[in-house]
Design an enzyme around this catalytic site. Structure first.
Site, PDB file in Angstrom:
ATOM      1  N   ARG A 214      -7.707   1.054   0.820  1.00 47.58           N
ATOM      2  CA  ARG A 214      -7.440   2.233   1.678  1.00 47.58           C
ATOM      3  C   ARG A 214      -8.337   3.391   1.257  1.00 47.58           C
ATOM      4  O   ARG A 214      -8.203   3.893   0.129  1.00 47.58           O
ATOM      5  CB  ARG A 214      -5.977   2.689   1.535  1.00 47.58           C
ATOM      6  CG  ARG A 214      -4.942   1.640   1.901  1.00 47.58           C
ATOM      7  CD  ARG A 214      -4.647   1.645   3.390  1.00 47.58           C
ATOM      8  NE  ARG A 214      -3.930   0.448   3.785  1.00 47.58           N
ATOM      9  CZ  ARG A 214      -2.616   0.384   3.992  1.00 47.58           C
ATOM     10  NH1 ARG A 214      -1.871   1.456   3.837  1.00 47.58           N
ATOM     11  NH2 ARG A 214      -2.052  -0.740   4.368  1.00 47.58           N
ATOM     12  N   GLU A 216      -8.258   6.462   1.465  1.00 43.24           N
ATOM     13  CA  GLU A 216      -7.486   7.692   1.668  1.00 43.24           C
ATOM     14  C   GLU A 216      -7.627   8.539   0.415  1.00 43.24           C
ATOM     15  O   GLU A 216      -7.409   8.038  -0.683  1.00 43.24           O
ATOM     16  CB  GLU A 216      -5.998   7.373   1.844  1.00 43.24           C
ATOM     17  CG  GLU A 216      -5.684   6.631   3.112  1.00 43.24           C
ATOM     18  CD  GLU A 216      -4.288   6.005   3.058  1.00 43.24           C
ATOM     19  OE1 GLU A 216      -3.628   5.998   4.092  1.00 43.24           O
ATOM     20  OE2 GLU A 216      -3.894   5.524   1.979  1.00 43.24           O
ATOM     21  N   ARG A 222       1.998   7.551  -5.884  1.00 45.31           N
ATOM     22  CA  ARG A 222       2.260   6.260  -5.262  1.00 45.31           C
ATOM     23  C   ARG A 222       1.108   5.707  -4.433  1.00 45.31           C
ATOM     24  O   ARG A 222       1.239   4.699  -3.765  1.00 45.31           O
ATOM     25  CB  ARG A 222       3.539   6.307  -4.423  1.00 45.31           C
ATOM     26  CG  ARG A 222       3.830   7.626  -3.774  1.00 45.31           C
ATOM     27  CD  ARG A 222       5.106   7.632  -3.006  1.00 45.31           C
ATOM     28  NE  ARG A 222       4.839   8.175  -1.684  1.00 45.31           N
ATOM     29  CZ  ARG A 222       4.497   9.425  -1.455  1.00 45.31           C
ATOM     30  NH1 ARG A 222       4.370  10.287  -2.449  1.00 45.31           N
ATOM     31  NH2 ARG A 222       4.250   9.839  -0.226  1.00 45.31           N
ATOM     32  N   HIS A 223      -0.045   6.367  -4.475  1.00 36.07           N
ATOM     33  CA  HIS A 223      -1.199   5.903  -3.701  1.00 36.07           C
ATOM     34  C   HIS A 223      -2.363   5.501  -4.598  1.00 36.07           C
ATOM     35  O   HIS A 223      -2.696   6.189  -5.554  1.00 36.07           O
ATOM     36  CB  HIS A 223      -1.681   6.997  -2.743  1.00 36.07           C
ATOM     37  CG  HIS A 223      -0.767   7.209  -1.588  1.00 36.07           C
ATOM     38  ND1 HIS A 223       0.193   8.178  -1.598  1.00 36.07           N
ATOM     39  CD2 HIS A 223      -0.642   6.553  -0.410  1.00 36.07           C
ATOM     40  CE1 HIS A 223       0.869   8.133  -0.441  1.00 36.07           C
ATOM     41  NE2 HIS A 223       0.386   7.146   0.295  1.00 36.07           N
ATOM     42  N   SER A 366       6.564  -1.561   5.210  1.00 32.61           N
ATOM     43  CA  SER A 366       6.723  -1.411   6.660  1.00 32.61           C
ATOM     44  C   SER A 366       6.821  -2.806   7.239  1.00 32.61           C
ATOM     45  O   SER A 366       6.086  -3.700   6.810  1.00 32.61           O
ATOM     46  CB  SER A 366       5.507  -0.728   7.288  1.00 32.61           C
ATOM     47  OG  SER A 366       5.435   0.591   6.843  1.00 32.61           O
ATOM     48  N   ARG A 413       3.725  -0.445  -6.261  1.00 32.81           N
ATOM     49  CA  ARG A 413       4.815   0.517  -6.053  1.00 32.81           C
ATOM     50  C   ARG A 413       6.157  -0.082  -6.432  1.00 32.81           C
ATOM     51  O   ARG A 413       7.001   0.584  -7.036  1.00 32.81           O
ATOM     52  CB  ARG A 413       4.878   0.912  -4.578  1.00 32.81           C
ATOM     53  CG  ARG A 413       4.371   2.281  -4.343  1.00 32.81           C
ATOM     54  CD  ARG A 413       4.691   2.722  -2.946  1.00 32.81           C
ATOM     55  NE  ARG A 413       3.519   3.401  -2.418  1.00 32.81           N
ATOM     56  CZ  ARG A 413       3.457   3.938  -1.224  1.00 32.81           C
ATOM     57  NH1 ARG A 413       4.487   3.869  -0.412  1.00 32.81           N
ATOM     58  NH2 ARG A 413       2.375   4.547  -0.825  1.00 32.81           N
TER      59      ARG A 413
HETATM   60  P1  ATP Z   1       2.438   5.537   2.928  1.00 32.91           P
HETATM   61  O1  ATP Z   1       3.009   6.171   4.174  1.00 32.91           O
HETATM   62  O2  ATP Z   1       3.329   5.617   1.743  1.00 32.91           O
HETATM   63  O3  ATP Z   1       1.035   5.976   2.638  1.00 32.91           O
HETATM   64  P2  ATP Z   1       1.736   3.320   4.601  1.00 32.91           P
HETATM   65  O4  ATP Z   1       2.650   3.606   5.739  1.00 32.91           O
HETATM   66  O5  ATP Z   1       0.281   3.628   4.735  1.00 32.91           O
HETATM   67  O6  ATP Z   1       2.323   3.979   3.247  1.00 32.91           O
HETATM   68  P3  ATP Z   1       1.688   0.482   4.979  1.00 32.91           P
HETATM   69  O7  ATP Z   1       0.349   0.526   5.616  1.00 32.91           O
HETATM   70  O8  ATP Z   1       2.854   0.206   5.815  1.00 32.91           O
HETATM   71  O9  ATP Z   1       1.927   1.816   4.162  1.00 32.91           O
HETATM   72  O10 ATP Z   1       1.635  -0.534   3.728  1.00 32.91           O
HETATM   73  C1  ATP Z   1       2.720  -1.339   3.310  1.00 32.91           C
HETATM   74  C2  ATP Z   1       3.159  -0.998   1.910  1.00 32.91           C
HETATM   75  O11 ATP Z   1       2.051  -0.990   1.021  1.00 32.91           O
HETATM   76  C3  ATP Z   1       3.768   0.377   1.728  1.00 32.91           C
HETATM   77  O12 ATP Z   1       5.102   0.386   2.078  1.00 32.91           O
HETATM   78  C4  ATP Z   1       3.571   0.618   0.261  1.00 32.91           C
HETATM   79  O13 ATP Z   1       4.531  -0.075  -0.516  1.00 32.91           O
HETATM   80  C5  ATP Z   1       2.243  -0.016   0.008  1.00 32.91           C
HETATM   81  N1  ATP Z   1       1.160   0.986   0.066  1.00 32.91           N
HETATM   82  C6  ATP Z   1       0.639   1.560   1.153  1.00 32.91           C
HETATM   83  N2  ATP Z   1      -0.377   2.387   0.854  1.00 32.91           N
HETATM   84  C7  ATP Z   1      -0.497   2.322  -0.495  1.00 32.91           C
HETATM   85  C8  ATP Z   1      -1.409   2.921  -1.421  1.00 32.91           C
HETATM   86  N3  ATP Z   1      -2.381   3.745  -1.004  1.00 32.91           N
HETATM   87  N4  ATP Z   1      -1.267   2.624  -2.741  1.00 32.91           N
HETATM   88  C9  ATP Z   1      -0.300   1.772  -3.169  1.00 32.91           C
HETATM   89  N5  ATP Z   1       0.577   1.159  -2.327  1.00 32.91           N
HETATM   90  C10 ATP Z   1       0.476   1.436  -1.014  1.00 32.91           C
END
Ligand code: ATP
Length: 439
Positions: A214, A216, A222-223, A366, A413
């Site tokens: 990602r 981002e 948590r990211h 999700s 996470r």
């Molecule tokens: P968030 O809103 O917390 O950024 P997201 O909606 O982008 O998450 P999803 O794309 O649905 O997350 O990804 C599924 C799962 O992967 C998330 O529920 C989370 O547990 C994990 N996850 C998502 N983005 C990250 C990240 N940047 N780093 C670590 N774990 C992540």
């Protein structure tokens, strides 16, 4: 002779044993040397009597041996109740130095409280020698094993999808661009499209444990820019309820197994209570959560913000779920679809047929039923302004594709929450974030 794991030594009293590990500590006294050897799970004392003529070379070797060198010890294992460390000691015959530690350690890995996280990550190979850090990865490994086990027991197939992809696609999450010969490629931000391709291919029930990228620029606890996704997809569901139920069962199964093996250790080392969740997991609609948060705790947000959970609302959901359901998990449903990816199915009112799963106030998953009807999918993609980039994906739905759904759990996470670790920086083997690409 082969080396034995130190934790298994107790089965070998009065035998000749071979043990390999790091030199954890040396106490060099007038008449005796005590050398503590450490492997990945345990420690043992090696006792060398200085007065014995045959020990002369060994004594000299130990006198000049820096801590954290590695050795292979051959000797007799004896039960010695007076030895504090596990009531045993090895009386060595030979000591072979298999590698010498050449420099002073950059920090004391046995006491990390005052060591800056960036220094720790720069020297992650030393940081991980800390017992607690080693344990994080042993538990994460077993957690993954049991999650896999649940799926194997339920007729899932593990697949491996490509991480190099030709089009920047999907839900709007930023993707990393890479040079691919004379054109551009991208690193997969999730295995979503390929999981669904497996459904179109008739694979029925699949999962994958693999890296997710990602781009981002989020510097939160948590990211990460690269993390491990535990992704599941399966066919012939009746609704997204089936997806939620399967995920709840999977988590409960894995937690039960981890609890049997590690409950006490997790309490002792991390101070966390591992509660095996009760089935079914409680669920609430997004709008009802905001209502309850306001009524119970006076938490208010603007109407415009109520299309998703704010970080603060997520946190409060932990308390809410405990207060209302005596449960640590909470399934959140009825998100407005326009905020979500185009491939999620929605009902006639534009409500998402999907959910987020929160644990201890943080989103860990999700999940959703996916749109498997070609015409609807094309419409949803067009509404999001997606066309050429998802053309290959839309093809998957032209030749029959069963109703299906799935979810993705962030493994780093999940481990962070399980052990009460402050950040995913410590639950990834090697963290990758906006400012960290090394080592
Ligand atoms: P968030 O809103 O917390 O950024 P997201 O909606 O982008 O998450 P999803 O794309 O649905 O997350 O990804 C599924 C799962 O992967 C998330 O529920 C989370 O547990 C994990 N996850 C998502 N983005 C990250 C990240 N940047 N780093 C670590 N774990 C992540």
């Amino acid at each position: 002779m082969k080396s034995i794991s130190i934790k298994n030594l107790k089965e070998h009293f009065d035998e000749e044993v071979v043990v390999s590990g790091f030199v954890d500590n040396i106490r060099n006294l007038q008449w005796v040397q005590f050398v503590i050897i450490r492997d990945n799970e345990s420690k043992v004392q090696v006792t060398i009597e200085k007065s014995e003529e045959k020990n002369k070379e060994m004594v000299e070797l130990i006198e000049n041996l820096p801590l954290e060198s590695t050795v292979k010890i051959t000797g007799k294992l004896v039960e010695s109740p007076k030895v504090k460390l596990n009531g045993m000691e090895i009386i060595p015959e030979t000591i072979e130095v298999t590698s010498k530690s050449l420099e002073e350690l950059p920090f004391n890995f046995k006491d990390l409280d005052n060591v800056n996280i960036d220094t720790r990550l720069d020297y992650r190979f030393i940081d991980l020698r800390n017992e607690k850090n080693t344990l994080i990865f042993q538990i994460q490994s077993e957690l993954t094993k049991y999650m896999r086990e649940y799926l194997y027991n339920n007729e899932f197939t593990e697949i491996h999808t490509p991480k190099l992809i030709g089009a920047a696609s999907e839900s709007g999450s930023e993707v990393f661009e890479v040079k691919y010969f004379d054109r551009k490629a991208y690193l997969a931000q999730s295995p979503q499209f390929y999981k669904q391709m497996a459904m179109s291919a008739g694979l029925n029930r699949i999962f994958e444990v693999a890296p997710v990228f990602r781009a981002e620029n989020s510097n939160t606890s948590r990211h990460a820019t690269e993390f491990t996704g535990f992704d599941v997809e399966f066919s012939y569901i009746d609704s997204y309820e089936d997806v939620m139920n399967l995920e709840a069962e999977l988590i409960t199964y894995a937690f039960e197994k981890i609890s049997d093996k590690y409950k006490d250790k997790i309490k002792e080392v991390f101070g966390m209570d591992l509660v095996v969740p009760k089935l079914p997991f409680p669920k609430m609609k997004l709008a009802d959560i905001y209502k309850e948060l306001e009524e119970r705790y006076g938490y208010k947000v603007e109407e415009s913000e109520k299309t998703d959970l704010t970080t603060e609302a997520e946190k409060l959901c932990y308390k809410l779920s405990k207060d209302m359901f005596d449960h640590e998990f909470l399934l959140v449903t009825d998100y407005p679809a326009d905020k979500r990816a185009f491939y999620h199915m929605r009902d006639e009112n534009g409500v998402l047929l999907g959910y987020d799963l929160l644990w201890r106030g943080v989103e860990i998953t999700s999940g959703a039923q996916r749109e498997n009807r070609y015409d609807e999918l094309v419409k949803n993609a067009e509404e999001k302004g997606l066309k050429d980039d998802v053309k290959f994906y839309l093809e998957f739905f032209k030749y029959g594709c069963p109703p299906h759904g799935g979810f993705g759990i962030g493994l780093d996470r999940l481990t962070m929450l399980l052990l009460g670790i402050p950040s995913v920086k410590e639950t990834e083997f090697l963290f990758r974030g906006p400012n960290r690409l090394n080592p």
